[in-house]
Write an enzyme that holds these catalytic residues in place. Sequence first.
Site, short mmCIF file in Angstrom:
data_model
loop_
_atom_site.label_atom_id
_atom_site.label_comp_id
_atom_site.label_asym_id
_atom_site.label_seq_id
_atom_site.Cartn_x
_atom_site.Cartn_y
_atom_site.Cartn_z
N GLN A 23 0.83 -1.21 0.00
CA GLN A 23 0.00 0.00 0.00
C GLN A 23 0.87 1.27 0.00
OE1 GLN A 23 -3.16 0.56 -0.45
NE2 GLN A 23 -3.64 -1.61 -0.69
N SER A 24 2.01 1.20 -0.64
CA SER A 24 2.95 2.33 -0.67
C SER A 24 2.36 3.56 -1.36
CB SER A 24 4.23 1.92 -1.38
OG SER A 24 5.04 3.03 -1.67
N ASN A 25 2.29 4.67 -0.62
CA ASN A 25 1.90 5.95 -1.23
C ASN A 25 2.93 6.41 -2.25
OD1 ASN A 25 -0.46 6.44 0.51
ND2 ASN A 25 1.04 6.70 2.15
N CYS A 57 4.95 4.54 -4.11
CA CYS A 57 4.87 3.78 -5.36
C CYS A 57 3.69 4.25 -6.20
CB CYS A 57 4.77 2.28 -5.06
SG CYS A 57 6.31 1.55 -4.49
#
Length: 330
Positions: free
Chosen positions: A74-76, A78
């Site tokens: 859930q990387s912001n 990325c």
Amino acid sequence: MTKIPERINLANLPTPIDKLARLSAQLGGPTIYVKRDDQTGSELSGNKVRKLEYVIHEALQQGADTLITCGGVQSNHCRATAAAAARLGLKATLVLRGSPAAAVAGNLLLDRLLGADIRWVTEAEYRDHRHDIMDNIKAELSRQGHNAYVIPEGASSGLGAFGYYSALAEIIRQEQEQKVRFDAIVVAVGSGGTYAGLLLARELLQTEHKIIGFNVCNDAAYFRHEVEQILQASSAYLAAPVPFAARNTHIIDGYVGRGYALGRPEERQFIHELAKLEGILLDPVYTGKAFYGLVQEIKKGHCRELNTLLFIHTGGLFGLFPQGHEFELG
């Protein structure tokens, strides 16, 4: 003024500063304001885009056609990288820590919609070998005729730090416009780049703002080292080294909770209460933990010497949705 690297324009700037009058009154002071970096855009929302403006400028100068980066499922960062790549006509390859069986929701859904190429790795592979993995992907793409540029986790590099050098310069202008002076600026610390950029600006712009960080993973000692490494790398882009000493950092331990991206009932309750009180949505990974930590420190009487605080809302709204089932909303 110090000459800093060039950037491209991706974010909606300047972001507004809002006063949280009801929360401040409820706590009995200090007066708390929020810098709305969650409003830098929609697909490009959050703090990551400020860093990417500098990093992607360098990538374009080097003729890159593909951006490679890494993060959690859930990387912001990325998601912001994938969005920036799509906007600029580039490809994005994301090395994600997790499983292909992960629910396609939140940031991962947006990664898919934005056309990113996703490479899955295990927790151990990510922890120990993510840099090698990205370098190998770059070599693979080179053999296919592509020119790829590797962006480190969170764009937390010497170059990316200039994103929050510019942010503090923006804050100083807004202080003058709004006739307010912030004693301290507070931010979540997850990879160190945002905090390092603020510290870089404080030193170079010679302001007296106290820069306070709340680590959401690892510990303060880890981030003192990370910040020092980032600022040393920033010096390569400047005419003179950045003056820095580890003692200049002020990172408050104790609010990591269950671990990175793992929330606790008290944090989720705080996110819920602040949303009802001020109409501001925090995320469960970064701002929820850091703002919760700030309020606890105020309640303990540890901020008595501060009259006016600015909390930087670094975004992360999309991270709420995969964790929605954990909130007790009645």
